[in-house]
Design a protein around this motif. Structure first.
Motif, PDB file in Angstrom:
ATOM      1  N   THR A 131      -1.784  -0.065   7.282  1.00 19.73           N
ATOM      2  CA  THR A 131      -0.766   0.373   8.232  1.00 19.73           C
ATOM      3  C   THR A 131      -1.224   0.116   9.667  1.00 19.73           C
ATOM      4  O   THR A 131      -0.419  -0.246  10.524  1.00 19.73           O
ATOM      5  CB  THR A 131      -0.436   1.856   8.025  1.00 19.73           C
ATOM      6  OG1 THR A 131      -0.008   2.042   6.670  1.00 19.73           O
ATOM      7  CG2 THR A 131       0.678   2.311   8.941  1.00 19.73           C
TER       8      THR A 131
ATOM      9  N   GLN B  91      -3.874   2.654   2.596  1.00 24.85           N
ATOM     10  CA  GLN B  91      -2.685   2.808   3.436  1.00 24.85           C
ATOM     11  C   GLN B  91      -3.061   2.847   4.910  1.00 24.85           C
ATOM     12  O   GLN B  91      -2.410   2.216   5.737  1.00 24.85           O
ATOM     13  CB  GLN B  91      -1.948   4.098   3.095  1.00 24.85           C
ATOM     14  CG  GLN B  91      -1.058   4.024   1.919  1.00 24.85           C
ATOM     15  CD  GLN B  91      -0.398   5.366   1.646  1.00 24.85           C
ATOM     16  OE1 GLN B  91      -0.736   6.376   2.266  1.00 24.85           O
ATOM     17  NE2 GLN B  91       0.516   5.377   0.711  1.00 24.85           N
TER      18      GLN B  91
ATOM     19  N   SER C 234       0.817  -1.212   0.000  1.00 26.85           N
ATOM     20  CA  SER C 234       0.000   0.000   0.000  1.00 26.85           C
ATOM     21  C   SER C 234       0.852   1.264   0.000  1.00 26.85           C
ATOM     22  O   SER C 234       0.392   2.313  -0.435  1.00 26.85           O
ATOM     23  CB  SER C 234      -0.946   0.003   1.204  1.00 26.85           C
ATOM     24  OG  SER C 234      -0.235   0.175   2.406  1.00 26.85           O
ATOM     25  N   TRP C 235       2.088   1.168   0.472  1.00 28.35           N
ATOM     26  CA  TRP C 235       2.953   2.345   0.492  1.00 28.35           C
ATOM     27  C   TRP C 235       3.803   2.486  -0.773  1.00 28.35           C
ATOM     28  O   TRP C 235       4.342   3.560  -1.041  1.00 28.35           O
ATOM     29  CB  TRP C 235       3.862   2.304   1.721  1.00 28.35           C
ATOM     30  CG  TRP C 235       3.166   2.799   2.935  1.00 28.35           C
ATOM     31  CD1 TRP C 235       2.525   2.055   3.868  1.00 28.35           C
ATOM     32  CD2 TRP C 235       3.007   4.161   3.329  1.00 28.35           C
ATOM     33  NE1 TRP C 235       1.986   2.866   4.823  1.00 28.35           N
ATOM     34  CE2 TRP C 235       2.266   4.163   4.524  1.00 28.35           C
ATOM     35  CE3 TRP C 235       3.421   5.376   2.789  1.00 28.35           C
ATOM     36  CZ2 TRP C 235       1.927   5.329   5.192  1.00 28.35           C
ATOM     37  CZ3 TRP C 235       3.085   6.539   3.457  1.00 28.35           C
ATOM     38  CH2 TRP C 235       2.352   6.516   4.636  1.00 28.35           C
TER      39      TRP C 235
END
Length: 139
Positions: free
Chosen positions: A84, A80, A52-53
């Motif tokens: 996260t 994210q 996602s990053w």
């Protein structure tokens, strides 16, 4: 830009090591134990977080990341946030499982698959629920 490149390389290395670590847990039957399922959950959460990053790191190498991501990549920001949050939650759930296994070692419920499903389901559901305020602000 050099920091974005280094971060992208580190994310890729983390993904590779998490995959290597999780492959035996998935395919070797003797590793299909409760503690290893929680370890696999940590690996999956870490892999999803890194994936996602990566778009953010790619965008920061070429464009102004703040304007670009805030205006056009709302979906990636939400993803994210969700993934996260899952990384620390996966460690918390593994710790809760270990605590309950030690303190309540005579209780059968904490040794069953339903307990594992409940723990993992609560972790992922809580991650989605806690990302709702971020979703409302960004939408």
């Amino acid at each position: 830009r050099i920091f974005s490149i280094i971060e992208s390389i580190l994310f890729l290395i983390i993904i590779i090591f998490a995959c290597i670590y999780s492959i035996p847990i998935i395919f070797i039957h003797r590793f299909h134990q409760h503690n290893h399922i929680f370890t696999l959950n940590v690996c999956v959460a870490t892999i999803l977080c890194c994936f996602s990053w990566l778009p953010y790191m790619g965008a920061s190498m070429f464009d102004n990341p703040i304007d670009y991501i805030q205006n056009t990549w709302i979906f990636f920001n939400i993803v994210q946030t969700i993934f996260t949050i899952q990384v620390p939650f996966s460690f918390v759930i593994a710790s809760i499982h270990r605590y309950c296994s030690v303190v309540y070692h005579t209780k059968i419920f904490f040794k069953r698959k339903q307990w594992i499903i409940l723990c993992l389901g609560c972790q992922w559901m809580l991650g989605f629920i806690l990302s709702i305020p971020d979703l409302m602000v960004r939408w």
